[in-house]
Design a protein around this motif. Structure first.
Motif, PDB file in Angstrom:
ATOM      1  N   PHE A   1      -9.821  11.924   6.311  1.00  0.00           N
ATOM      2  CA  PHE A   1      -9.097  10.667   6.563  1.00  0.00           C
ATOM      3  C   PHE A   1      -9.451   9.639   5.498  1.00  0.00           C
ATOM      4  O   PHE A   1      -8.603   8.871   5.045  1.00  0.00           O
ATOM      5  N   ASN A   2     -10.698   9.636   5.097  1.00  0.00           N
ATOM      6  CA  ASN A   2     -11.146   8.678   4.100  1.00  0.00           C
ATOM      7  C   ASN A   2     -10.437   8.901   2.764  1.00  0.00           C
ATOM      8  O   ASN A   2      -9.939   7.963   2.142  1.00  0.00           O
ATOM      9  N   LEU A   3     -10.350  10.164   2.374  1.00  0.00           N
ATOM     10  CA  LEU A   3      -9.660  10.494   1.122  1.00  0.00           C
ATOM     11  C   LEU A   3      -8.210  10.026   1.178  1.00  0.00           C
ATOM     12  O   LEU A   3      -7.684   9.442   0.236  1.00  0.00           O
ATOM     13  N   PHE A   4      -7.555  10.266   2.329  1.00  0.00           N
ATOM     14  CA  PHE A   4      -6.153   9.873   2.461  1.00  0.00           C
ATOM     15  C   PHE A   4      -5.989   8.365   2.457  1.00  0.00           C
ATOM     16  O   PHE A   4      -5.023   7.847   1.907  1.00  0.00           O
ATOM     17  N   SER A   5      -6.941   7.666   3.064  1.00  0.00           N
ATOM     18  CA  SER A   5      -6.781   6.213   3.080  1.00  0.00           C
ATOM     19  C   SER A   5      -6.969   5.649   1.668  1.00  0.00           C
ATOM     20  O   SER A   5      -6.239   4.772   1.238  1.00  0.00           O
ATOM     21  N   PHE A   6      -7.944   6.195   0.937  1.00  0.00           N
ATOM     22  CA  PHE A   6      -8.138   5.740  -0.449  1.00  0.00           C
ATOM     23  C   PHE A   6      -6.922   6.010  -1.321  1.00  0.00           C
ATOM     24  O   PHE A   6      -6.607   5.267  -2.239  1.00  0.00           O
ATOM     25  N   ALA A   7      -6.254   7.137  -1.011  1.00  0.00           N
ATOM     26  CA  ALA A   7      -5.165   7.565  -1.883  1.00  0.00           C
ATOM     27  C   ALA A   7      -4.073   6.508  -1.985  1.00  0.00           C
ATOM     28  O   ALA A   7      -3.346   6.444  -2.982  1.00  0.00           O
ATOM     29  N   SER A   8      -3.988   5.628  -0.967  1.00  0.00           N
ATOM     30  CA  SER A   8      -2.938   4.609  -1.010  1.00  0.00           C
ATOM     31  C   SER A   8      -3.142   3.666  -2.196  1.00  0.00           C
ATOM     32  O   SER A   8      -2.243   2.925  -2.584  1.00  0.00           O
ATOM     33  N   ILE A   9      -4.314   3.713  -2.779  1.00  0.00           N
ATOM     34  CA  ILE A   9      -4.616   2.831  -3.903  1.00  0.00           C
ATOM     35  C   ILE A   9      -3.727   3.132  -5.121  1.00  0.00           C
ATOM     36  O   ILE A   9      -3.331   2.227  -5.858  1.00  0.00           O
ATOM     37  N   ILE A  10      -3.407   4.426  -5.281  1.00  0.00           N
ATOM     38  CA  ILE A  10      -2.630   4.790  -6.478  1.00  0.00           C
ATOM     39  C   ILE A  10      -1.246   4.124  -6.479  1.00  0.00           C
ATOM     40  O   ILE A  10      -0.912   3.377  -7.405  1.00  0.00           O
ATOM     41  N   PRO A  11      -0.429   4.324  -5.413  1.00  0.00           N
ATOM     42  CA  PRO A  11       0.876   3.645  -5.421  1.00  0.00           C
ATOM     43  C   PRO A  11       0.761   2.121  -5.409  1.00  0.00           C
ATOM     44  O   PRO A  11       1.569   1.439  -6.044  1.00  0.00           O
TER      45      PRO A  11
ATOM     46  N   LEU B   1       4.080  -1.544   4.057  1.00  0.00           N
ATOM     47  CA  LEU B   1       4.042  -0.198   4.619  1.00  0.00           C
ATOM     48  C   LEU B   1       2.754   0.526   4.223  1.00  0.00           C
ATOM     49  O   LEU B   1       2.100   1.179   5.032  1.00  0.00           O
ATOM     50  N   LEU B   2       2.394   0.371   2.938  1.00  0.00           N
ATOM     51  CA  LEU B   2       1.151   1.004   2.471  1.00  0.00           C
ATOM     52  C   LEU B   2      -0.061   0.431   3.207  1.00  0.00           C
ATOM     53  O   LEU B   2      -1.006   1.148   3.533  1.00  0.00           O
ATOM     54  N   GLY B   3      -0.003  -0.896   3.477  1.00  0.00           N
ATOM     55  CA  GLY B   3      -1.094  -1.531   4.224  1.00  0.00           C
ATOM     56  C   GLY B   3      -1.225  -0.938   5.612  1.00  0.00           C
ATOM     57  O   GLY B   3      -2.329  -0.616   6.072  1.00  0.00           O
ATOM     58  N   VAL B   4      -0.075  -0.768   6.302  1.00  0.00           N
ATOM     59  CA  VAL B   4      -0.096  -0.182   7.643  1.00  0.00           C
ATOM     60  C   VAL B   4      -0.684   1.221   7.583  1.00  0.00           C
ATOM     61  O   VAL B   4      -1.528   1.620   8.403  1.00  0.00           O
ATOM     62  N   TYR B   5      -0.265   1.967   6.568  1.00  0.00           N
ATOM     63  CA  TYR B   5      -0.774   3.325   6.386  1.00  0.00           C
ATOM     64  C   TYR B   5      -2.295   3.306   6.224  1.00  0.00           C
ATOM     65  O   TYR B   5      -3.032   4.072   6.853  1.00  0.00           O
ATOM     66  N   LEU B   6      -2.786   2.365   5.377  1.00  0.00           N
ATOM     67  CA  LEU B   6      -4.219   2.255   5.112  1.00  0.00           C
ATOM     68  C   LEU B   6      -4.990   1.983   6.407  1.00  0.00           C
ATOM     69  O   LEU B   6      -5.992   2.629   6.717  1.00  0.00           O
ATOM     70  N   VAL B   7      -4.466   1.015   7.188  1.00  0.00           N
ATOM     71  CA  VAL B   7      -5.145   0.648   8.439  1.00  0.00           C
ATOM     72  C   VAL B   7      -5.181   1.835   9.392  1.00  0.00           C
ATOM     73  O   VAL B   7      -6.210   2.140  10.007  1.00  0.00           O
ATOM     74  N   THR B   8      -4.057   2.551   9.510  1.00  0.00           N
ATOM     75  CA  THR B   8      -4.003   3.688  10.429  1.00  0.00           C
ATOM     76  C   THR B   8      -5.025   4.749  10.045  1.00  0.00           C
ATOM     77  O   THR B   8      -5.789   5.244  10.872  1.00  0.00           O
ATOM     78  N   MET B   9      -5.014   5.102   8.761  1.00  0.00           N
ATOM     79  CA  MET B   9      -5.939   6.130   8.292  1.00  0.00           C
ATOM     80  C   MET B   9      -7.389   5.703   8.530  1.00  0.00           C
ATOM     81  O   MET B   9      -8.228   6.498   8.947  1.00  0.00           O
ATOM     82  N   THR B  10      -7.644   4.417   8.239  1.00  0.00           N
ATOM     83  CA  THR B  10      -9.012   3.938   8.424  1.00  0.00           C
ATOM     84  C   THR B  10      -9.409   3.995   9.887  1.00  0.00           C
ATOM     85  O   THR B  10     -10.536   4.350  10.223  1.00  0.00           O
ATOM     86  N   PHE B  11      -8.451   3.693  10.773  1.00  0.00           N
ATOM     87  CA  PHE B  11      -8.736   3.772  12.203  1.00  0.00           C
ATOM     88  C   PHE B  11      -9.181   5.183  12.584  1.00  0.00           C
ATOM     89  O   PHE B  11     -10.207   5.387  13.218  1.00  0.00           O
ATOM     90  N   PHE B  12      -8.416   6.162  12.143  1.00  0.00           N
ATOM     91  CA  PHE B  12      -8.798   7.550  12.448  1.00  0.00           C
ATOM     92  C   PHE B  12     -10.154   7.895  11.840  1.00  0.00           C
ATOM     93  O   PHE B  12     -10.969   8.588  12.422  1.00  0.00           O
ATOM     94  N   LYS B  13     -10.357   7.363  10.635  1.00  0.00           N
ATOM     95  CA  LYS B  13     -11.620   7.676   9.959  1.00  0.00           C
ATOM     96  C   LYS B  13     -12.804   7.121  10.751  1.00  0.00           C
ATOM     97  O   LYS B  13     -13.757   7.849  11.037  1.00  0.00           O
ATOM     98  N   VAL B  14     -12.738   5.838  11.119  1.00  0.00           N
ATOM     99  CA  VAL B  14     -13.913   5.264  11.797  1.00  0.00           C
ATOM    100  C   VAL B  14     -14.136   5.909  13.166  1.00  0.00           C
ATOM    101  O   VAL B  14     -15.269   6.111  13.587  1.00  0.00           O
ATOM    102  N   MET B  15     -13.015   6.287  13.836  1.00  0.00           N
ATOM    103  CA  MET B  15     -13.194   6.936  15.132  1.00  0.00           C
ATOM    104  C   MET B  15     -13.887   8.288  14.954  1.00  0.00           C
ATOM    105  O   MET B  15     -14.774   8.651  15.736  1.00  0.00           O
ATOM    106  N   SER B  16     -13.506   9.043  13.928  1.00  0.00           N
ATOM    107  CA  SER B  16     -14.156  10.336  13.705  1.00  0.00           C
ATOM    108  C   SER B  16     -15.613  10.136  13.322  1.00  0.00           C
ATOM    109  O   SER B  16     -16.490  10.876  13.775  1.00  0.00           O
ATOM    110  N   THR B  17     -15.875   9.122  12.490  1.00  0.00           N
ATOM    111  CA  THR B  17     -17.259   8.865  12.093  1.00  0.00           C
ATOM    112  C   THR B  17     -18.089   8.543  13.320  1.00  0.00           C
ATOM    113  O   THR B  17     -19.183   9.078  13.514  1.00  0.00           O
TER     114      THR B  17
END
Ligand code: ADP
Ligand code: MG
Length: 619
Positions: A32-42, A96-112
């Motif tokens: 999840f962390n990798l995917f959330s970071f990936a939003s940085i490229i676009p 949209l990218l921001g929403v994506y980032l927040v969602t991914m981060t949410f999943f990431k912190v819950m898994s952590t």
């Protein structure tokens, strides 16, 4: 590394489920962390106006390998973002990218969180297991073990060393289950993005590893010393609490305070060094990490500027972000390594107890004896506490104790009387010769059944900080209050117990301190009466008492001795006149045996001892 693996194998085998759960959740968190970071490229591409319209959708079914699958997925995402921008504008795409980032981060912190939470039962469980193991061991070790090891040292291992293991080894488990996963996955992604850059970076890492390893080694050595000193500290405290009366009587307060302060300062200096070294771990790895980043920036940036790079500038930034994300887990991992080094010193001290040999010999297929029928025979018995010592503590003892008789041991202090009676319940192993109970060699008898036949009353009454009822009922299962009262009555204890505040539920205090010496001894006698053993050992049971309570206790003891086989050691010879056999011991040997009258007539050592006590030397 080998060390860490063996520690893991040793502690975690009961907790496999939690380990697997934790590792899987950590794996998810990393992804999840990798995917959330990936939003940085676009995001960067939009901000720098780099988005063109050069991507178009490719159906995923065209993918043949995993690599082409990833390429196509990436391409389609770019195509989608380009479509978004051309339809709704750049700022909507950013939302949209921001929403994506927040969602991914949410999943990431819950898994952590889940990954960490799955470790909690392991941490508490391992700690519980270690404590239980030590306590079981402490109880199972023979008495002889404790004359060599000091109590304070053992207590320190049980408390200080266990908390050290908790704070270091167990607290590092989380790092061990999370960080390697993160590091491996991140490095894999880095390789995928640019193997040339990554190879270059990885060459820099062993240098840091070398430095970090050196600090770790010295930490362990100092930790061992620190924990040893902690043991000394507890020993001193325990000694002080036990001897407070004497310390005050001899005005030795200052002397002890000085001794304590010297040790305490020594501990402080040692831990100063340990903690400074430990703190060094953080800056060292942070500095090394930043150095590597700087070199990477220069090298990677140069490749991009020269147009030699396989990755674009935004992708390089993503690369750097991932790389930077490795540094923290890497740092934590090296810190965990230090911690474990620090903790293994304590772990080794704990293992010294856990691996202590129980050197009491009991043969395989030992028999359980349920009753005592004939006699105890001691044949050619030799004994010493420490095999390296030159002198025998007991020499060539031969003695037969018939069922139903009373045998008395007398002799000067240090002549070996207590040692001899300690060998009958097999508290120590015989050095040479043998003891037979009803013809069975003592090493062939199951220890529990042997001790079940024997009752002990010693000079120092031993009570536990519990109610009188529980202290009397100590040696029997499911004793009723009636049985306990009957035993207390025979032991001349019932009367005073009734007068206490809660009667049989009165708490006797630490080691029975709230009772007088005579009261304590009568409770010990009641305990022996309730156990009702056929063999009784009385080791100076009345010696520590004043004459008044001695009379009460002596009367209780006589009732206890009825219908039993008794070995009695008495300081006051008047109490053993009626014994069937009296053995006089001197320097570990029996030098005279006979009845009281025979020994008086013989006019030997016994007569001398007797005359001294009664001040009636008529010769
Ligand atoms: P007694 O009970 O007749 O006074 P002990 O049996 O207590 O004598 O002691 C006999 C000898 O053994 C003494 O010299 C004493 O120093 C030694 N001794 C007693 N207990 C121990 C022990 N746990 N370890 C080593 N030596 C001991
Ligand atoms: Mg003694």
């Amino acid at each position: 590394m080998k060390n860490i693996l063996s520690i893991l194998r040793r502690f975690l085998h009961g907790y496999k489920r939690y380990v697997i759960l934790s590792i899987s959740l950590n794996l998810l968190a990393t992804i999840f962390n990798l995917f959330s970071f990936a939003s940085i490229i676009p995001i960067l591409q939009i901000l720098f106006g780099l988005t063109g319209e050069d991507h178009s959708y490719i159906p995923l079914s065209e993918a043949t390998t995993l690599e082409s699958y990833i390429d196509i997925a990436q391409n389609n995402i770019y195509a989608y973002i380009e479509e978004l921008i051309s339809e709704y504008g750049a700022s909507s795409a950013l939302i949209l990218l921001g929403v994506y980032l927040v969602t991914m981060t949410f999943f990431k912190v819950m898994s952590t969180f889940g990954g960490g939470a799955a470790l909690v039962p392991i941490r508490t469980g391992v700690l519980r297991d270690i404590r239980n193991q030590i306590y079981d061991k402490l109880i199972s070790l023979p008495i002889g073990y404790y004359s060599q090891e000091r109590k304070g040292d053992i207590m320190s291992r049980m408390s200080n060393d266990v908390s050290e293991v908790e704070n270091s080894v167990i607290a590092s488990l989380e790092m061990l289950f999370k960080n390697p996963i993160m590091i491996i996955i991140y490095i894999a992604v880095l390789f995928y993005m640019s193997w040339r850059l990554t190879l270059f970076v990885l060459l820099l890492l062993p240098i840091s590893g070398l430095l970090i390893g050196r600090i770790g080694r010295s930490l362990k050595k100092r930790s061992t010393k620190g924990q040893e000193l902690n043991g000394d500290l507890l020993s001193q405290i325990e000694e002080t609490l036990g001897g407070l009366r004497i310390i005050k009587a001899f005005n030795a307060e200052n002397k002890l305070i000085e001794r304590f302060q010297a040790l305490n300062n020594n501990i402080r200096t040692t831990f100063n060094k340990i903690q400074t070294r430990y703190l060094l771990a953080h800056p060292v790895s942070e500095f090394l990490g930043t150095m590597v980043i700087a070199i990477l920036l220069w090298y990677g940036g140069r490749l991009i500027l020269m147009g030699n790079s396989t990755i674009s500038a935004p992708e390089f930034i993503y690369y750097l972000v991932i790389f930077y994300s490795i540094i923290q887990p890497f740092k934590d991992l090296s810190k965990a390594g230090y911690s474990i080094k620090k903790g293994t010193a304590s772990l080794e001290r704990i293992d010294e107890i856990l691996n202590a040999q129980n050197d009491l010999i009991v043969h395989d297929n030992a028999i359980k004896i349920k009753e005592f029928n004939n006699n105890i025979e001691i044949k050619n018995l030799y004994f010493k506490y420490n095999l390296n010592e030159d002198n025998w503590i007991l020499r060539d003892i031969n003695l037969t104790i018939k069922k139903g008789t009373t045998v008395a041991l007398v002799g000067e202090s240090g002549s070996g009387k207590s040692t001899l009676v300690d060998l009958i319940p097999h508290f120590y192993d015989i050095t040479d010769g043998n003891i037979y109970i009803d013809g069975h060699e003592i090493r062939d008898i199951d220890m529990v059944s042997l001790r079940g036949l024997i009752g002990n009353v010693n000079q120092e009454p031993i009570l536990f900080n519990d109610t009188i009822f529980n202290n009397i009922a100590f040696g029997v299962k499911n004793a009723t209050i009636e049985e306990v009262k009957r035993a207390a009555k025979i032991a001349n204890a019932h009367e005073f117990i009734e007068q206490l505040e809660h009667g049989y539920n009165y708490m006797v205090g630490d080691r029975g301190m709230l009772l007088s010496g005579g009261q304590r001894q009568r409770i010990c006698i009641a305990r022996a009466i309730l156990k009702n053993p056929p063999i009784l050992i009385l080791d100076e049971a009345t010696s520590a008492l004043d004459t008044e309570s001695e009379k009460l206790v002596q009367a209780a003891i006589e009732k206890l001795m009825e219908h039993r086989t008794t070995i009695v050691i008495a300081h006051r010879l008047s109490t053993i006149k009626s014994a069937d056999i009296i053995c006089v011991m001197d320097k570990g040997a029996i030098i005279e045996t006979g009845t009281h009258d025979e020994l008086i007539r013989k006019n030997g050592k016994y007569k001398k001892l007797y005359d001294i006590q009664f001040n009636t030397n008529k010769n």
